[in-house]
Design a protein around this motif. Structure first.
Motif, mmCIF file in Angstrom:
data_model
loop_
_atom_site.group_PDB
_atom_site.id
_atom_site.type_symbol
_atom_site.label_atom_id
_atom_site.label_comp_id
_atom_site.label_asym_id
_atom_site.label_seq_id
_atom_site.Cartn_x
_atom_site.Cartn_y
_atom_site.Cartn_z
ATOM 1 N N ARG A 69 0.835 -1.202 0.000
ATOM 2 C CA ARG A 69 0.000 0.000 0.000
ATOM 3 C C ARG A 69 0.864 1.244 0.000
ATOM 4 O O ARG A 69 1.714 1.428 0.867
ATOM 5 C CB ARG A 69 -0.893 0.028 1.245
ATOM 6 C CG ARG A 69 -1.885 1.188 1.262
ATOM 7 C CD ARG A 69 -2.441 1.383 2.661
ATOM 8 N NE ARG A 69 -3.642 2.195 2.690
ATOM 9 C CZ ARG A 69 -3.670 3.523 2.658
ATOM 10 N NH1 ARG A 69 -2.543 4.209 2.548
ATOM 11 N NH2 ARG A 69 -4.818 4.171 2.716
ATOM 12 N N GLY A 78 -2.929 4.160 -1.384
ATOM 13 C CA GLY A 78 -4.197 3.420 -1.265
ATOM 14 C C GLY A 78 -5.294 3.947 -2.175
ATOM 15 O O GLY A 78 -6.475 3.751 -1.923
ATOM 16 N N ASN A 137 -5.519 -3.077 -5.465
ATOM 17 C CA ASN A 137 -4.437 -4.044 -5.279
ATOM 18 C C ASN A 137 -3.590 -3.803 -4.035
ATOM 19 O O ASN A 137 -2.762 -4.636 -3.683
ATOM 20 C CB ASN A 137 -3.526 -4.052 -6.513
ATOM 21 C CG ASN A 137 -4.213 -4.685 -7.703
ATOM 22 O OD1 ASN A 137 -4.884 -5.698 -7.553
ATOM 23 N ND2 ASN A 137 -4.070 -4.080 -8.869
ATOM 24 N N LEU A 142 2.902 1.309 3.593
ATOM 25 C CA LEU A 142 3.926 2.370 3.666
ATOM 26 C C LEU A 142 3.341 3.706 4.096
ATOM 27 O O LEU A 142 4.011 4.732 4.000
ATOM 28 C CB LEU A 142 4.595 2.537 2.296
ATOM 29 C CG LEU A 142 5.220 1.308 1.640
ATOM 30 C CD1 LEU A 142 6.049 1.717 0.433
ATOM 31 C CD2 LEU A 142 6.091 0.538 2.607
ATOM 32 N N THR A 176 -3.697 11.266 -3.348
ATOM 33 C CA THR A 176 -3.207 10.156 -4.180
ATOM 34 C C THR A 176 -1.725 9.932 -3.862
ATOM 35 O O THR A 176 -0.974 10.881 -3.643
ATOM 36 C CB THR A 176 -3.379 10.488 -5.680
ATOM 37 O OG1 THR A 176 -4.740 10.784 -5.924
ATOM 38 C CG2 THR A 176 -2.954 9.332 -6.564
ATOM 39 N N GLY A 177 -1.318 8.664 -3.864
ATOM 40 C CA GLY A 177 0.064 8.343 -3.534
ATOM 41 C C GLY A 177 1.026 8.721 -4.640
ATOM 42 O O GLY A 177 0.747 8.515 -5.831
ATOM 43 N N GLY A 233 1.761 8.930 -14.454
ATOM 44 C CA GLY A 233 1.570 10.162 -13.693
ATOM 45 C C GLY A 233 1.208 11.360 -14.541
ATOM 46 O O GLY A 233 2.070 12.047 -15.088
ATOM 47 N N TYR A 268 -5.402 3.578 -14.689
ATOM 48 C CA TYR A 268 -6.857 3.682 -14.698
ATOM 49 C C TYR A 268 -7.514 2.317 -14.929
ATOM 50 O O TYR A 268 -8.737 2.232 -15.059
ATOM 51 C CB TYR A 268 -7.324 4.655 -15.796
ATOM 52 C CG TYR A 268 -6.981 6.121 -15.570
ATOM 53 C CD1 TYR A 268 -6.460 6.585 -14.373
ATOM 54 C CD2 TYR A 268 -7.198 7.063 -16.574
ATOM 55 C CE1 TYR A 268 -6.151 7.926 -14.189
ATOM 56 C CE2 TYR A 268 -6.901 8.421 -16.395
ATOM 57 C CZ TYR A 268 -6.376 8.836 -15.199
ATOM 58 O OH TYR A 268 -6.087 10.174 -15.012
HETATM 59 C C1 LIG Z 1 -9.258 10.145 -6.894
HETATM 60 C C2 LIG Z 1 -8.158 9.742 -7.811
HETATM 61 C C3 LIG Z 1 -7.499 10.691 -8.556
HETATM 62 C C4 LIG Z 1 -6.500 10.334 -9.420
HETATM 63 N N1 LIG Z 1 -5.879 11.294 -10.144
HETATM 64 C C5 LIG Z 1 -4.876 10.959 -10.963
HETATM 65 C C6 LIG Z 1 -4.176 11.948 -11.686
HETATM 66 O O1 LIG Z 1 -4.448 13.129 -11.581
HETATM 67 N N2 LIG Z 1 -3.186 11.556 -12.506
HETATM 68 C C7 LIG Z 1 -2.844 10.248 -12.652
HETATM 69 O O2 LIG Z 1 -1.936 9.955 -13.406
HETATM 70 N N3 LIG Z 1 -3.490 9.293 -11.979
HETATM 71 C C8 LIG Z 1 -4.489 9.613 -11.148
HETATM 72 N N4 LIG Z 1 -5.144 8.647 -10.449
HETATM 73 C C9 LIG Z 1 -4.770 7.250 -10.646
HETATM 74 C C10 LIG Z 1 -3.570 6.931 -9.768
HETATM 75 O O3 LIG Z 1 -2.416 7.242 -10.478
HETATM 76 C C11 LIG Z 1 -3.522 5.436 -9.402
HETATM 77 O O4 LIG Z 1 -4.697 5.085 -8.754
HETATM 78 C C12 LIG Z 1 -2.313 5.122 -8.529
HETATM 79 O O5 LIG Z 1 -2.078 3.753 -8.584
HETATM 80 C C13 LIG Z 1 -2.502 5.540 -7.094
HETATM 81 O O6 LIG Z 1 -1.329 5.343 -6.372
HETATM 82 P P1 LIG Z 1 -1.414 5.042 -4.804
HETATM 83 O O7 LIG Z 1 -0.013 4.901 -4.305
HETATM 84 O O8 LIG Z 1 -2.307 6.005 -4.149
HETATM 85 O O9 LIG Z 1 -2.171 3.652 -4.842
HETATM 86 P P2 LIG Z 1 -2.094 2.258 -4.107
HETATM 87 O O10 LIG Z 1 -3.478 1.730 -4.230
HETATM 88 O O11 LIG Z 1 -1.473 2.327 -2.761
HETATM 89 O O12 LIG Z 1 -1.114 1.438 -5.042
HETATM 90 C C14 LIG Z 1 -1.353 1.243 -6.409
HETATM 91 C C15 LIG Z 1 -0.432 0.142 -6.927
HETATM 92 O O13 LIG Z 1 0.933 0.531 -6.750
HETATM 93 C C16 LIG Z 1 1.609 -0.386 -5.890
HETATM 94 N N5 LIG Z 1 2.445 0.393 -4.962
HETATM 95 C C17 LIG Z 1 2.021 1.339 -4.090
HETATM 96 N N6 LIG Z 1 3.079 1.857 -3.436
HETATM 97 C C18 LIG Z 1 4.169 1.225 -3.909
HETATM 98 C C19 LIG Z 1 5.558 1.335 -3.637
HETATM 99 N N7 LIG Z 1 6.025 2.213 -2.740
HETATM 100 N N8 LIG Z 1 6.403 0.535 -4.311
HETATM 101 C C20 LIG Z 1 5.947 -0.348 -5.232
HETATM 102 N N9 LIG Z 1 4.637 -0.496 -5.528
HETATM 103 C C21 LIG Z 1 3.772 0.293 -4.875
HETATM 104 C C22 LIG Z 1 0.492 -1.118 -5.157
HETATM 105 O O14 LIG Z 1 0.900 -2.374 -4.735
HETATM 106 C C23 LIG Z 1 -0.595 -1.181 -6.181
HETATM 107 O O15 LIG Z 1 -0.393 -2.244 -7.055
HETATM 108 C C24 LIG Z 1 -6.133 8.982 -9.540
HETATM 109 C C25 LIG Z 1 -6.776 8.029 -8.773
HETATM 110 C C26 LIG Z 1 -7.776 8.396 -7.920
HETATM 111 C C27 LIG Z 1 -8.490 7.348 -7.137
#
Ligand SMILES: Cc1cc2nc3c(=O)[nH]c(=O)nc-3n(C[C@H](O)[C@H](O)[C@H](O)COP(=O)(O)OP(=O)(O)OC[C@H]3O[C@@H](n4cnc5c(N)ncnc54)[C@H](O)[C@@H]3O)c2cc1C
Length: 469
Positions: free
Chosen positions: A84, A87, A93, A104, A149-150, A159, A422
């Motif tokens: 995570r 998230g 996932n 994390l 968003t992470g 990104g 997406y």
């Molecule tokens: C409300 C919303 C707005 C969004 N806006 C944008 C946007 O403006 N631009 C854009 O490009 N995308 C956008 N997204 C999509 C976004 O890029 C993805 O959902 C992304 O995967 C989110 O990253 P996270 O770390 O929050 O997700 P998580 O759900 O924590 O992780 C996503 C995936 O990455 C893996 N992962 C997470 N952290 C790590 C790590 N440190 N090392 C290795 N693997 C890791 C996880 O295992 C999982 O498979 C948006 C999504 C949402 C829900």
């Protein structure tokens, strides 16, 4: 204490001795949570409330050493592992059912070196964390539109953000990454070190390891920029959207734009034309003036405002805790028929929380050579994102059906590719969609990289590229 049954990566289960689990807990600086721990339910919750999984163990890592210990533990016992970051991923996932979740979200430090214009973000940092630290120096790198968003998941998949037409994708701005690989090593990936891994991490997601630190190139941005939105009634959308498309097609690279079919506070469907100009305020005002002159908007919120505020404009519109289902495709064109399709679709949305986004690409998005990153489809002019969102589980069927219908109705205008961040769950999308996300030749190269760095597919809870083994 009795044994703890934990899901293995191969679908089987293993019963871990209490002492084995206690030894891991003692070895970690951060807490190790199980179902009976305080905070367990909060820790397993992610942005998409549709995902309701219960890991047997959650390792809330306090640093890289914890990540290495947790990876070693998962590998030694063949456990199902999820990672995570922020998230936020719609596929969910980050959380596994019955396995070990490496969390994390306590690793959110961001360090800026203003002199070299570089920043390092820890593996659980959000874009809100990143922008807060970089903007005090008037610096930034392209990041997502929502502040919680992470950095991790977003960057590892590509990104897209307001600064993308100026400086490319988040992953295009990576200088190096620190990665814990499946064998528990901590390696650096950059253009000079482990260059194959560096390439794979620019779009290949979490397939190759856990990134504990991201080093980015920064750019001078703001801190005050000109941006906002013009909100038009849906009845005007057929006239207004083609004008916006024409406006964006000749806009300078400093301008990021998005057309969002949404719902007004009064509950009426509407079209928001959103733009942000990355440059001096007078230049932004001038560049956006033709957009503001389109039609007769219900509201016009364009103003000079801090980049950090622009980076939170959508936060309220995408709250955690709703049930979400997305479908997406890059689009080759937006002819009149496509516009009519989305207008008709938003009229019959099953919930006022549903949205349709048309993202405008181009500028530095298209700049880097195809081989520079796993991320593909640099020539796509538009990206379609159909956002199904609703509150109650009883609405799931209607919401999913609407989202799929809209996406299918736009198929004639779609290119083969899709933005990996997406994508929904693999079972829902089909494995071919993932290969399409990377385009010809790249998927095969990714399989070889996966086979080298994670031959047993320890990192399988992601948009998974199975190893050749
Ligand atoms: C409300 C919303 C707005 C969004 N806006 C944008 C946007 O403006 N631009 C854009 O490009 N995308 C956008 N997204 C999509 C976004 O890029 C993805 O959902 C992304 O995967 C989110 O990253 P996270 O770390 O929050 O997700 P998580 O759900 O924590 O992780 C996503 C995936 O990455 C893996 N992962 C997470 N952290 C790590 C790590 N440190 N090392 C290795 N693997 C890791 C996880 O295992 C999982 O498979 C948006 C999504 C949402 C829900």
């Amino acid at each position: 204490m009795s044994k703890l049954r934990v899901q293995r990566g191969d679908g089987d289960t293993v019963d871990l001795e209490a002492e084995t689990v206690q030894a891991l807990a003692a070895d970690l600086r951060g807490p190790l949570l199980s179902e009976r721990s305080e905070g367990y339910d909060v820790a397993r919750r992610i942005w998409n409330a549709m995902i309701d999984r219960r890991p047997a163990l959650i390792a809330r890592c306090a640093g890289t050493a914890d990540v290495i210990r947790a990876v070693d533990f998962a590998r030694t016992h063949d456990l199902l592992l999820s990672v995570r970051g922020g998230g936020h991923n719609v596929a969910g996932n980050a959380v596994c059912e019955g396995g070990l979740m490496i969390d994390l979200s306590d690793m959110r430090g961001v360090h800026v070196d203003a002199a070299t214009r570089r920043a390092r973000a820890a593996g659980g940092a959000t874009w809100g964390d990143f922008d807060a630290e970089t903007q005090i120096h008037g610096l930034a790198t392209p990041g997502g539109l929502i502040s919680d968003t992470g950095v991790a998941g977003l960057t590892l998949g590509g990104g897209l953000g307001w600064l993308t037409p100026s400086y490319g994708l988040s992953c295009d701005n990576l200088v190096s990454l620190d990665v814990v690989t499946a064998d528990g090593r901590l390696v650096t990936a950059s253009a000079e070190q482990n260059a194959d891994l560096f390439w794979g991490l620019k779009g290949g997601g979490g397939n190759f390891g856990i990134v504990t630190s991201f080093e980015f190139q920064l750019h001078g941005v703001g801190p005050i920029l000109f941006g906002g939105m013009a909100l038009h009634p849906l009845d005007e959308a057929a006239a207004v959207l083609p004008e916006f498309i024409a406006f964006m097609s000749t806009s300078p690279d400093e301008l990021g734009g998005l057309a969002a079919f949404t719902t007004t506070p009064e509950g009426d469907p509407a079209l928001a034309l959103i733009a942000v100009y990355n440059g001096p305020i007078p230049a932004g005002e001038a560049a956006i003036a033709p957009l503001r002159a389109i039609g007769d908007p219900l509201a016009d919120t364009f103003a000079a405002m801090p980049y950090r505020v622009l980076q939170t404009l959508f936060d309220a519109g995408a709250p955690p805790g709703l049930r979400y289902y997305w479908k997406s495709s890059f689009l080759d064109a937006l002819p009149e028929q496509a516009i009519d399709t989305v207008i008709e679709a938003i009229r019959r949305r099953p919930s006022p929380l549903c949205k349709i986004f048309l993202e405008f690409l181009g500028g530095a998005f298209a700049g880097p050579p195809r081989e520079s990153a796993v991320f593909d489809h640099r020539n796509s002019p538009y990206n379609l994102l159909v956002i199904g969102a609703w509150e109650a589980a009883a609405e799931d069927e209607a919401g999913r059906a609407w989202t799929r219908d809209v996406w299918e109705a736009m198929a004639d205008h779609a290119s083969e590719g899709v933005y990996v961040n997406y994508l929904g769950t693999v079972g829902d999308e089909g494995t071919d969609r993932l290969a399409e996300a990377y385009g010809p030749g790249k998927y095969e190269r990714l399989v070889a990289l996966k086979t080298k760095y994670d031959p047993s597919n320890l990192f399988q809870m992601n948009q998974n590229i199975p190893p050749a083994t």
